[in-house]
Design a protein around this motif. Structure first.
Motif, PDB file in Angstrom:
ATOM      1  N   GLY A 187      43.610  32.315  33.572  1.00 17.62           N
ATOM      2  CA  GLY A 187      42.220  32.381  34.027  1.00 17.62           C
ATOM      3  C   GLY A 187      41.845  33.777  34.479  1.00 17.62           C
ATOM      4  N   THR A 188      40.665  33.884  35.073  1.00 16.78           N
ATOM      5  CA  THR A 188      40.139  35.198  35.433  1.00 16.78           C
ATOM      6  C   THR A 188      40.984  35.894  36.496  1.00 16.78           C
ATOM      7  N   ASN A 189      41.567  35.137  37.426  1.00 13.04           N
ATOM      8  CA  ASN A 189      42.405  35.723  38.473  1.00 13.04           C
ATOM      9  C   ASN A 189      43.886  35.595  38.146  1.00 13.04           C
ATOM     10  N   HIS A 190      44.221  35.587  36.876  1.00 13.12           N
ATOM     11  CA  HIS A 190      45.605  35.460  36.441  1.00 13.12           C
ATOM     12  C   HIS A 190      46.496  36.538  37.051  1.00 13.12           C
ATOM     13  N   SER A 191      45.991  37.757  37.167  1.00 18.14           N
ATOM     14  CA  SER A 191      46.803  38.866  37.669  1.00 18.14           C
ATOM     15  C   SER A 191      46.861  38.922  39.181  1.00 18.14           C
ATOM     16  N   PHE A 192      46.338  37.903  39.858  1.00 20.55           N
ATOM     17  CA  PHE A 192      46.287  37.917  41.316  1.00 20.55           C
ATOM     18  C   PHE A 192      47.033  36.726  41.924  1.00 20.55           C
TER      19      PHE A 192
END
Length: 226
Positions: free
Chosen positions: A201-206
């Motif tokens: 998803g959009t916050n995959h890297s977080f």
């Protein structure tokens, strides 16, 4: 440390990661030899040393370029299959941990001693201390004892995530409605970082993962104080 050394894998913290590193070096040496041989033959072709316009068939060279790749693949496949069996083996785990992936954080459950549940969120940039690592540190680290066989059970509540700790040689998908498991053995104390390795998803890297390897006695004290 020289900058070019940073392209290598992380320092291993488990026997499985050591084996993965050895296999990586083994495969890279074979690839290096293949690259040098092919490059040499191509260079000789440009100088017309390996060209014979009267050659109609060459059973010897055809045998060589059929057998040589097969032998090369055997030297790669045998240690690879051995390593796959080692990675899949679940052998008398001392501790079982359940990790559940959410969008976008991890939650952990420990029920061997008493039920312990907590969530692990990435520390926002505005709340970081000088010793925190940007995009890698979390508010609640997962403490685990070293010199102990650990079973990690992974699932998800929404989409596919991936619980990954490169130093421990662990990478396992968290699928909704499915419980996957893996095992690892930490052989030294330390703090090891990982991140979700699926594009979830959009916050995959977080949604980072932080594993803190501590002594068994310190782990027992942590369980008692929780």
């Amino acid at each position: 440390m020289a900058t070019w050394l940073n392209v290598n894998v992380q320092d291993s913290a488990s026997p499985l990661m050591e084996q993965l590193t050895f296999f990586h070096d083994h495969a890279m040496m074979i690839l290096l030899m293949i690259t040098l041989i092919v490059s040499y033959i191509m260079a000789m072709l440009f100088t017309n040393k390996f060209i014979n316009r009267f050659l109609l068939e060459g059973q010897t060279i055809e045998l060589v370029w059929t057998v040589a790749p097969a032998v090369t693949l055997i030297f790669i496949a045998l240690p690879s299959l051995r390593l796959l069996y080692l990675l899949d083996e679940i052998n008398n785990p001392l501790i079982s941990i359940k990790s559940i992936g959410h969008q976008w954080y991890w939650s952990y459950e420990l029920s061997d001693f008493k039920t312990i549940e907590f969530d692990s969120y990435m520390i926002p940039q505005g709340e970081m201390k000088n010793f925190n690592f940007r995009l890698l540190d979390v508010d609640n680290r997962l403490p685990l004892p070293f010199k102990s066989q650990i079973r990690m059970m992974v699932s998800s509540t929404d989409v596919i995530h991936s619980w990954t700790i490169p130093s421990a040689g662990v990478k396992i998908d968290a699928n909704p409605g499915r419980l996957n498991q893996t095992t690892f053995f930490l052989n030294r104390p330390g703090i090891f970082f990982g991140q979700c390795s699926e594009i979830c998803g959009t916050n995959h890297s977080f949604m980072p993962i932080v594993l803190e390897s501590i002594s068994p006695q310190s782990f027992i004290n942590w369980v008692k104080s929780y």
